[in-house]
Design a protein around this motif. Structure first.
Motif, PDB file in Angstrom:
ATOM      1  N   UNK A  45      -9.526 -18.583   3.858  1.00  0.00           N
ATOM      2  CA  UNK A  45      -9.845 -18.933   5.244  1.00  0.00           C
ATOM      3  C   UNK A  45      -9.375 -20.334   5.620  1.00  0.00           C
ATOM      4  N   UNK A  46      -8.828 -21.087   4.651  1.00  0.00           N
ATOM      5  CA  UNK A  46      -8.402 -22.472   4.884  1.00  0.00           C
ATOM      6  C   UNK A  46      -9.555 -23.287   5.476  1.00  0.00           C
ATOM      7  N   UNK A  69     -19.490 -16.849  -4.653  1.00  0.00           N
ATOM      8  CA  UNK A  69     -18.921 -16.904  -3.308  1.00  0.00           C
ATOM      9  C   UNK A  69     -17.798 -15.884  -3.213  1.00  0.00           C
ATOM     10  N   UNK A  70     -17.874 -15.032  -2.176  1.00  0.00           N
ATOM     11  CA  UNK A  70     -16.777 -14.117  -1.854  1.00  0.00           C
ATOM     12  C   UNK A  70     -15.870 -14.835  -0.851  1.00  0.00           C
ATOM     13  N   UNK A  71     -14.658 -15.142  -1.234  1.00  0.00           N
ATOM     14  CA  UNK A  71     -13.799 -15.991  -0.411  1.00  0.00           C
ATOM     15  C   UNK A  71     -13.383 -15.345   0.908  1.00  0.00           C
ATOM     16  N   UNK A  72     -12.930 -14.079   0.952  1.00  0.00           N
ATOM     17  CA  UNK A  72     -12.506 -13.513   2.249  1.00  0.00           C
ATOM     18  C   UNK A  72     -13.613 -13.479   3.292  1.00  0.00           C
ATOM     19  N   UNK A  73     -14.847 -13.128   2.882  1.00  0.00           N
ATOM     20  CA  UNK A  73     -15.962 -13.033   3.836  1.00  0.00           C
ATOM     21  C   UNK A  73     -16.776 -14.315   3.925  1.00  0.00           C
ATOM     22  N   UNK A 107     -12.047 -29.554  -9.667  1.00  0.00           N
ATOM     23  CA  UNK A 107     -11.707 -28.344 -10.408  1.00  0.00           C
ATOM     24  C   UNK A 107     -10.812 -27.481  -9.520  1.00  0.00           C
ATOM     25  N   UNK A 108      -9.717 -26.995 -10.088  1.00  0.00           N
ATOM     26  CA  UNK A 108      -8.755 -26.194  -9.334  1.00  0.00           C
ATOM     27  C   UNK A 108      -8.773 -24.753  -9.813  1.00  0.00           C
ATOM     28  N   UNK A 109      -8.834 -23.827  -8.864  1.00  0.00           N
ATOM     29  CA  UNK A 109      -8.655 -22.419  -9.160  1.00  0.00           C
ATOM     30  C   UNK A 109      -7.365 -21.931  -8.529  1.00  0.00           C
ATOM     31  N   UNK A 110      -7.200 -20.602  -8.504  1.00  0.00           N
ATOM     32  CA  UNK A 110      -5.995 -20.014  -7.924  1.00  0.00           C
ATOM     33  C   UNK A 110      -6.091 -19.926  -6.400  1.00  0.00           C
ATOM     34  N   UNK A 111      -7.302 -19.641  -5.905  1.00  0.00           N
ATOM     35  CA  UNK A 111      -7.530 -19.496  -4.465  1.00  0.00           C
ATOM     36  C   UNK A 111      -8.596 -20.434  -3.926  1.00  0.00           C
ATOM     37  N   UNK A 112      -9.245 -21.188  -4.797  1.00  0.00           N
ATOM     38  CA  UNK A 112     -10.323 -22.083  -4.373  1.00  0.00           C
ATOM     39  C   UNK A 112     -10.296 -23.339  -5.225  1.00  0.00           C
ATOM     40  N   UNK A 121      -9.277 -14.522  -8.619  1.00  0.00           N
ATOM     41  CA  UNK A 121      -8.928 -13.762  -7.424  1.00  0.00           C
ATOM     42  C   UNK A 121      -9.761 -14.210  -6.228  1.00  0.00           C
ATOM     43  N   UNK A 122     -10.577 -13.304  -5.647  1.00  0.00           N
ATOM     44  CA  UNK A 122     -11.296 -13.646  -4.419  1.00  0.00           C
ATOM     45  C   UNK A 122     -12.755 -14.025  -4.656  1.00  0.00           C
ATOM     46  N   UNK A 123     -13.145 -14.272  -5.912  1.00  0.00           N
ATOM     47  CA  UNK A 123     -14.527 -14.649  -6.223  1.00  0.00           C
ATOM     48  C   UNK A 123     -14.568 -16.037  -6.872  1.00  0.00           C
ATOM     49  N   UNK A 124     -15.652 -16.763  -6.544  1.00  0.00           N
ATOM     50  CA  UNK A 124     -15.914 -18.072  -7.129  1.00  0.00           C
ATOM     51  C   UNK A 124     -17.293 -18.039  -7.767  1.00  0.00           C
ATOM     52  N   UNK A 125     -17.405 -18.587  -8.970  1.00  0.00           N
ATOM     53  CA  UNK A 125     -18.693 -18.718  -9.643  1.00  0.00           C
ATOM     54  C   UNK A 125     -18.998 -20.201  -9.813  1.00  0.00           C
TER      55      UNK A 125
END
Length: 270
Positions: A184-185, A218-222, A163-168, A204-208
């Motif tokens: 964070x690569x 999941x909060x991607x930046x932290x 599954x592909x998202x925009x940032x994850x 954006x910066x959240x994953x469910x």
């Protein structure tokens, strides 16, 4: 008069030319017709033979495996209904497949290469800010904030869902979830113990992530992970918003607020 016609003798030179012409006319003529198939040449036998295609010989530098490779990679489809209103997100990263390598081109023009020598690529795609590759022994990711392809190891599973998202991005096997974080690569591994993946979304910066037993945000930046047990309930619908994420069960709503980074439970039977 008729006797004179039948007794007329052709000159020797003319007889030779006429005989040669007749001999050639009865010999099969091969006519090239390159328009029958693009980039191929077919040959037609004018004596009545069928179309014959010359045997194809593999390129000497091309390795063709004797046993066909079974890919076993499918695109994941959510079971709960995803009501998220996704904005238009432009893909700003790309890659090309070179000789035994993948070359990613980031938004700033940087070129990041990965050698695939010794690996069979089973899946590859770019979306939004990230690209991923799935081979028979590795998962790889690169984003616009990367300096190299990040490698995650997989351990012999044969079937995967992607599954592909925009940032994850998510690569799911029967036993584990491999989550690529484009901020964070980094690859995170989430174990599936007696669970089944039901849903995945990235805004954006959240994953469910929804399984048969729990909800994971999941909060991607932290790289923070926040979990809610479903208490044997199933999620039939979810929606990601700018400030919260709603997960709907038959009689309950679980709301995850970005500000507090916590789940709130609402009873829908009241």
């Amino acid at each position: 008069m008729l006797r004179w016609l039948f007794t007329f003798q052709f000159p020797k030179s003319l007889s030779f030319a006429l005989g040669l012409t007749l001999s050639i006319s009865f010999f099969p003529v091969l006519v090239a017709n390159p328009d029958l198939l693009e980039s191929d040449t077919y040959y037609y036998d004018t004596v009545g033979q069928n179309l014959n295609r010359p045997p194809q010989r593999p390129h000497p530098n091309l390795h063709v495996p004797n046993v066909p490779v079974k890919h076993g990679v499918t695109v994941f489809s959510n079971i709960p209904t995803d009501k998220t209103a996704y904005p238009y997100l432009q893909t700003t990263i790309n890659f090309v497949e070179a000789h035994f390598a993948f070359k990613a081109f980031l938004s700033d023009g940087t070129e990041v290469s990965y050698s695939t020598r010794g690996e069979h690529v089973r899946y590859s795609k770019c979306n939004g800010e990230i690209c991923i590759i799935v081979s028979q022994k590795n998962v790889l990711g690169v984003s616009n904030t990367s300096t190299e392809w990040e490698k995650g190891h997989i351990f012999g599973e044969e079937r995967y869902e992607v599954a592909m998202g925009h940032r994850a991005a998510l690569v799911a096997s029967d036993r584990k979830l491999y989550l690529y974080n484009g901020y964070t690569n980094h690859w995170d591994t989430i174990s599936l113990e007696q669970e089944i993946l039901r849903g995945f979304a990235n805004l954006y910066d959240k994953v469910a992530i929804i399984t048969s037993r729990r909800i994971l945000v999941v909060d991607l930046p932290s790289e923070g992970q926040f979990e809610q047990n479903l208490l044997l309930r199933g999620i039939y619908q979810f929606e990601m918003r700018d400030g919260f994420i709603n997960f709907y069960s038959s009689d309950k709503l679980w709301m995850f607020r970005h500000l507090t980074e916590a789940f709130e439970e609402v009873d829908l039977t009241d």
